[in-house]
Design an enzyme around this catalytic site. Sequence first.
Site, PDB file in Angstrom:
ATOM      1  N   TYR A  76      46.910  49.250  25.575  1.00 29.06           N
ATOM      2  CA  TYR A  76      45.686  48.819  26.122  1.00 29.06           C
ATOM      3  C   TYR A  76      45.214  48.732  27.487  1.00 29.06           C
ATOM      4  O   TYR A  76      45.659  49.027  28.250  1.00 29.06           O
ATOM      5  CB  TYR A  76      45.763  46.597  25.898  1.00 29.06           C
ATOM      6  CG  TYR A  76      44.319  46.506  26.911  1.00 29.06           C
ATOM      7  CD1 TYR A  76      43.171  46.183  25.691  1.00 29.06           C
ATOM      8  CD2 TYR A  76      44.355  45.404  27.676  1.00 29.06           C
ATOM      9  CE1 TYR A  76      42.588  45.100  26.164  1.00 29.06           C
ATOM     10  CE2 TYR A  76      42.482  45.165  28.741  1.00 29.06           C
ATOM     11  CZ  TYR A  76      42.020  45.290  27.466  1.00 29.06           C
ATOM     12  OH  TYR A  76      40.745  44.508  28.262  1.00 29.06           O
TER      13      TYR A  76
ATOM     14  N   GLY B 137      38.668  44.921  25.954  1.00 28.20           N
ATOM     15  CA  GLY B 137      38.035  43.369  25.779  1.00 28.20           C
ATOM     16  C   GLY B 137      37.618  44.030  24.253  1.00 28.20           C
ATOM     17  O   GLY B 137      39.138  43.947  23.453  1.00 28.20           O
TER      18      GLY B 137
END
Length: 508
Positions: free
Chosen positions: A54, A61
């Site tokens: 990530y 998001g």
Amino acid sequence: MNQIFLDGESVTAEKVAQVAFDRVPVALDETTMERVAACRSRVEELVDTGQVVYGITTGFGKFSDVHISKEDAAQLQTNLIRSHACAVGQPLPIPTVRALMMLRANALAKGYSGIRPETLQLLVDCLNAGVHPVVPEQGSLGASGDLAPLSHLALLLIGEGEAYYEGERLTATDALSRAGLFPIQLQAKEGLALINGTQAMTSIGTLTLVQAQRLAKAADMIAALTTECLRGIPEAFAEEVHRVRPYPEQIGVAKNLRTLLAGSGLTTEQGELRVQDAYSLRCLPQVHGATRQSLAYTADKVSIEINSATDNPLIFLEEGKVISGGNFHGQPMAFAMDFLKIGMSELANISERRTERLVNPALSGLPAFLSHQPGLASGMMILQYVSASLVSENKVLAHPASVDSIPSSANQEDHVSMGTTAARHAAQVVHNAAKVLAIELICAAEAAEFVGADQLAPATRVLYDHLRAVVPPVLEDRSTSAEIEHVAERLLSGDWVDAVEQVTGTLF
């Protein structure tokens, strides 16, 4: 001048205040930089091998499922900063921005964020050189950290946005250039590492806590002076009374009051003028002590938060893991700031009640509104109005921000803390409380003119003398706005507290 080393482990609220207000420089030691470099090497391995992580090889998001190529990894970070730098409102005060810069550097120095050593060093160099980014105060939800405010900090490092330098508001490029510094090009993970954290709420909160702790001591001192001027009964502060309800903070405040009132020629005994005092005097240890409890809770949480890794993902070298978690969520600080502002609201609330007793002739036995020309001159009449207004405003601000949450990022980030709002409101409550206490002090000093300042206790006489050095007796009506503001600033600085403690020794 001594410097404070940032290692992610040993920063205290007092050190933050020194850097923020006194501009004490900070530094990074060799061991810290080695740890940061090792973590950075792991990030580069992840990018080179194309692993799905990530914010490094994915979007952010709701875009976390979008893969980002190695070739776009750097552009992703620059885009992140530019898009997220959309905070609004007035700029944060420079001391708060300095605390913000220090705390973000300290979190990165822990070595779990994957930033390059040279990027961290530039942040430290900007802080030490006095290059302060313009950071608007509004726009953070307090989870995924303080994204918008911290993005304005990160803009400075890439030479964008605005900054203050030597009293001027400049473009970031000009500010860096004048300080002999150069912007950097963000690489993989660095933008996220710079903005994913709780440092906006924590910087505001830490400085607010330090000032609140100073005011709590000042409140005991001012209340002692008021007690003398109202011919109060110190027996309510006797050790026996508080020993049987053993809250440490209540016991500590009672001891403070006994110390502060020692040697007074104005206090009375039970039955001499009255059997017992009103609650705003008699219950000082209980009320001021309860405020101290809220500050103790807040101090415990701040001490943890300022030395925490609060971004995402975190890189654990020894375990060989990169973990997406939620340390950016500001709920602990949100609760702490809400508790602080409730405690400080009550400190101001009871102070205003003491001011009312000082100016009300039916309660004080003194001339109406402490006027030297009653009727012709209004004296302290409207100072109590101002105090009541500030106390009322604090009651609105004390509404807990932490009970609110509005989902964001297409419901990926579906619960947020509003911790930065809580911290901003807490700061306003503390500044309002300082003005309320300043008004009480000015009124108490005026009352001393009628009851005899020469009979004050040695400790309260020091406070009286410091007040009189900047606020002469109000023998004729005059505007006192500037005097109230100045006294409030002296109380927030802690200077007068230090002066009294030179007489009493360190108070609780």
